[in-house]
Design an enzyme around this catalytic site. Structure first.
Site: not given
Length: 212
Positions: A40, A109, A138
């Site tokens: 990530r 997602s 976030k």
């Protein structure tokens, strides 16, 4: 490399690793039995993410564990990752698979049944569902309050895909996520910020196994 077998899924983030480098965290997680690793690393340059991806590719390949890249199909291809995890605003699943090859793992997602069904129809290999609980990450949908385990159950019943719960998950609540129908759990801080990332990974895996 079958997402149906994933119990623990590490999402890397150096800024949440208590001053340790991501490679050390990944090595420890691999020793602890992690099933998948996602690169990530928000907040770093493309060049830095690419170089780190190359190093993680070596570590994960040696361990026989799949490496995926968050969002970036181009970086996934450049580091020879096993696949990519796409957000709702990223490239279509079919485009990612076309660029990475038919054998690539492509996740999406989701936070609703509709999104999960769309991902299944598009040919995704698994869905990441969250944020299950409130989290400070976030870019996880509904991160502030969390969607809860009832949504996990609804999505697991609605689609014939592995469901990976994400968002605010640790060893204390991972069992509830798995019991609701999740195949496994994806975490950041529960491993990266742990005093002992290897032990944290092993404990998380045991909790999920026991709850399934």
């Amino acid at each position: 490399m079958n997402p149906k077998e994933w119990r623990t899924y590490l999402v890397t983030q150096g800024s949440r690793s208590a001053g340790r480098d991501t490679e050390a965290i990944v090595e420890a997680a691999l020793d602890g039995g992690v099933d998948a690793v996602q690169l990530r690393e928000k907040g770093v340059s493309d060049a830095e993410r690419y170089e780190l991806g190359r190093r993680l590719r070596e570590l994960t390949a040696d361990a026989g564990v799949p490496l995926l890249v968050n969002d970036r199909v181009d970086i996934a291809g450049a580091v020879d990752a096993d696949g990519v995890h796409l957000g709702q605003s990223d490239l279509p699943v079919a485009v990612a698979r076309e660029r990475l090859g038919e054998e690539a793992v492509v996740g999406r997602s989701t936070s609703t049944v509709g999104e999960a069904r769309a991902a299944a129809e598009a040919g995704a290999d698994y869905v990441g569902v969250g944020a299950v609980y409130g989290t400070g990450t976030k870019d996880v949908p509904d991160a502030k309050d969390g969607i809860g385990t009832d949504r996990i159950r609804e999505i697991a019943e609605a689609v014939d895909l592995p469901v990976i719960g994400i968002g605010g998950i640790d060893a204390d609540n991972a069992g509830a996520v798995a019991a609701a129908g999740a195949t496994g759990v994806a975490v950041v801080s529960a491993i990266t910020a742990a005093d002992d990332p290897r032990a944290a990974t092993a404990a998380l895996r045991e909790v999920v196994d026991d709850a399934r």
